[in-house]
Design an enzyme around this catalytic site. Structure first.
Site, mmCIF file in Angstrom:
data_model
loop_
_atom_site.group_PDB
_atom_site.id
_atom_site.type_symbol
_atom_site.label_atom_id
_atom_site.label_comp_id
_atom_site.label_asym_id
_atom_site.label_seq_id
_atom_site.Cartn_x
_atom_site.Cartn_y
_atom_site.Cartn_z
ATOM 1 N N LYS A 1 -50.469 32.081 -12.535
ATOM 2 C CA LYS A 1 -49.447 31.763 -13.537
ATOM 3 C C LYS A 1 -48.069 32.084 -12.973
ATOM 4 O O LYS A 1 -47.790 33.211 -12.583
ATOM 5 C CB LYS A 1 -49.695 32.553 -14.820
ATOM 6 C CG LYS A 1 -48.727 32.218 -15.949
ATOM 7 C CD LYS A 1 -49.113 32.909 -17.246
ATOM 8 C CE LYS A 1 -48.196 32.525 -18.393
ATOM 9 N NZ LYS A 1 -48.610 33.138 -19.677
ATOM 10 N N ASP B 1 -49.904 36.652 -31.290
ATOM 11 C CA ASP B 1 -50.007 35.194 -31.311
ATOM 12 C C ASP B 1 -51.464 34.757 -31.146
ATOM 13 O O ASP B 1 -51.778 33.888 -30.333
ATOM 14 C CB ASP B 1 -49.142 34.586 -30.215
ATOM 15 C CG ASP B 1 -48.813 33.108 -30.480
ATOM 16 O OD1 ASP B 1 -48.909 32.675 -31.655
ATOM 17 O OD2 ASP B 1 -48.465 32.396 -29.521
#
Length: 434
Positions: free
Chosen positions: A200, A304
């Site tokens: 990432k 989230d």
């Protein structure tokens, strides 16, 4: 075990280990992941030398990086001795060494040798190897592994290995898996053992938040810090593990575990026509709650939890909670800002402008369970969240309805704890084959 092995290397008479490996533990390297990688490479290479008698080509860039760190800390004699160790190893397989590794070793060695009189034979031999036509031809054909996806500048100081070069010596990036406002994620392979990973890339401008882990003194990028907290020392099978990370000049790179085969829960739901059977939902929901519980125990607020941030192995049905970019350190006092997805936000945030971490997480779990069981979000706008008007699917069991209502209780203090959710009677109902 690792530290005792690394320390013992200084006493070995093997020619490849004449440099004092104990200094690996004494010198502070900025990236802890880098320090661990260097230590492990030393131990692993020594073990390999006992059976094959040979050092490992891919590990020499580690040693060059460490030698430069020794020099930075004023340990010039040890750094030069380490360079001799690298040169001795390179002499065994010059055609398997990258041009950058050779250049960095020579540059650092020359700098450290200044004022010490006549150059040693090993440095002369290393320079001769670099000038060899066969070595030049091989490196012009192969070169260093690079990623065409990322054209960031890679600054280098003379005699120093950059984080980019260390990263590229360890991992091979592959196909793009996804990209968005957070940055990009691609598949990757760890060169040492072929382990499949996710890489990432997050630009510094994408995430300017830095936090300090409790008990530490230095700040880290928020996502890195939170993932370190949930990954070490007690990694949980339902939370994606951070393997290591690298800080570059204008981005940072997270090396993450990569389940395979897998998809995110949103796509998984679409593959089941938007709704799951209760036995399957029980199996998934239990794992999500366990992941949230683990984060809470580690002092982390994910903030989230939603289908897009849950990976599911399509063979084993094991889940992984991912993406801590909206998270924060868990605190006992109310939060006065919200960084998650509005559809999963609790009513107290919309009405009062503040919320507590655990009750807000439990609310989002109720929204998730409703979505899995009824095929749609329970609330379509902020007014719906405040009104808390729920319309269940007609075939939903009484136990499932009760658990959703408990999680979506209007008042935060009325919502269950993670332990109470896991012990709810719905999870005890008999499960058929999924």
């Amino acid at each position: 075990m690792l530290h005792s092995c690394a320390s013992s290397l200084q006493w070995r008479s093997c020619r490849f280990y004449r440099a004092p490996a104990l200094s690996l533990l004494a010198v502070t390297v900025c990236q802890s992941a880098m320090r661990e990688a260097i230590q492990r490479s030393e131990v692993y290479e020594y073990v390999c030398s006992l059976t094959t008698g040979l050092p490992q080509p891919n590990f020499q860039i580690f040693k060059c990086y460490h030698a430069s760190k020794l020099a930075e800390f004023g340990l010039f004699d040890q750094a030069l001795e380490y360079c001799e160790t690298i040169a001795t190893a390179i002499a065994r397989f010059p055609l398997l060494i990258t041009k950058t590794t050779m250049e960095m070793t020579i540059a650092l060695s020359e700098k450290l040798q200044q004022g010490k009189g006549e150059e040693p034979e090993w440095l002369l031999n290393l320079r001769q190897l670099y000038a060899d036509e066969e070595f030049k031809l091989r490196n012009s054909e192969c070169g260093l592994m690079t990623s065409e996806m990322f054209t960031l500048q890679r600054p280098r100081r003379e005699g120093h290995i950059t984080p980019w070069e260390v990263f590229e010596s360890l991992y091979t990036p592959g196909e793009l898996l996804g990209e968005g406002g957070f940055g990009s994620v691609c598949a990757g392979v760890r060169k040492a053992d072929g382990k499949q990973v996710a890489i990432k890339y997050v630009g510094m401008e994408m995430n300017e938040a830095f936090i300090t882990i409790p008990g530490e003194t230095h700040s880290l990028p928020l996502e890195v810090a939170l993932m370190q907290m949930v990954s070490k020392p007690c990694h949980h099978e339902n939370v994606l593990q951070l393997i290591e990370w690298f800080e570059m000049s204008d981005c940072y790179i997270l090396i993450l575990e990569r389940p395979s085969p897998c998809t995110d829960l949103l796509k998984f739901l679409k593959g089941h026509k938007g709704r799951l059977s209760e036995p399957l939902a029980q199996r998934i929901m239990r794992q999500v709650v366990q992941a949230a519980h683990h984060c809470s125990d580690c002092g982390v607020l994910h903030r989230d939890i939603k289908p897009e941030n849950i990976l599911i192995n399509t063979d084993t049905l094991q889940l992984k909670l991912i993406d801590f970019g909206c998270g924060d350190l868990l605190q006992d006092i109310p939060y006065r800002y919200y960084a998650g997805t509005t559809a999963y936000s609790p009513p107290e945030w919309l009405c009062e402008g503040e919320y507590l971490g655990v009750p807000a997480t439990v609310w989002s779990l109720g929204v998730l369970l409703f979505e899995m069981m009824c095929g749609d979000l329970p609330f379509q706008c902020e007014d719906d969240i405040i009104a808390r008007d729920l319309h269940f699917a007609h075939d939903l069991s009484e136990g499932c309805r009760d658990l959703i209502l408990c999680c979506l209780a209007l008042y935060p203090h009325s919502r269950p704890t993670f332990e109470e959710i896991l012990s709810h009677r719905w999870f005890e109902e008999p499960q058929k084959n999924v």
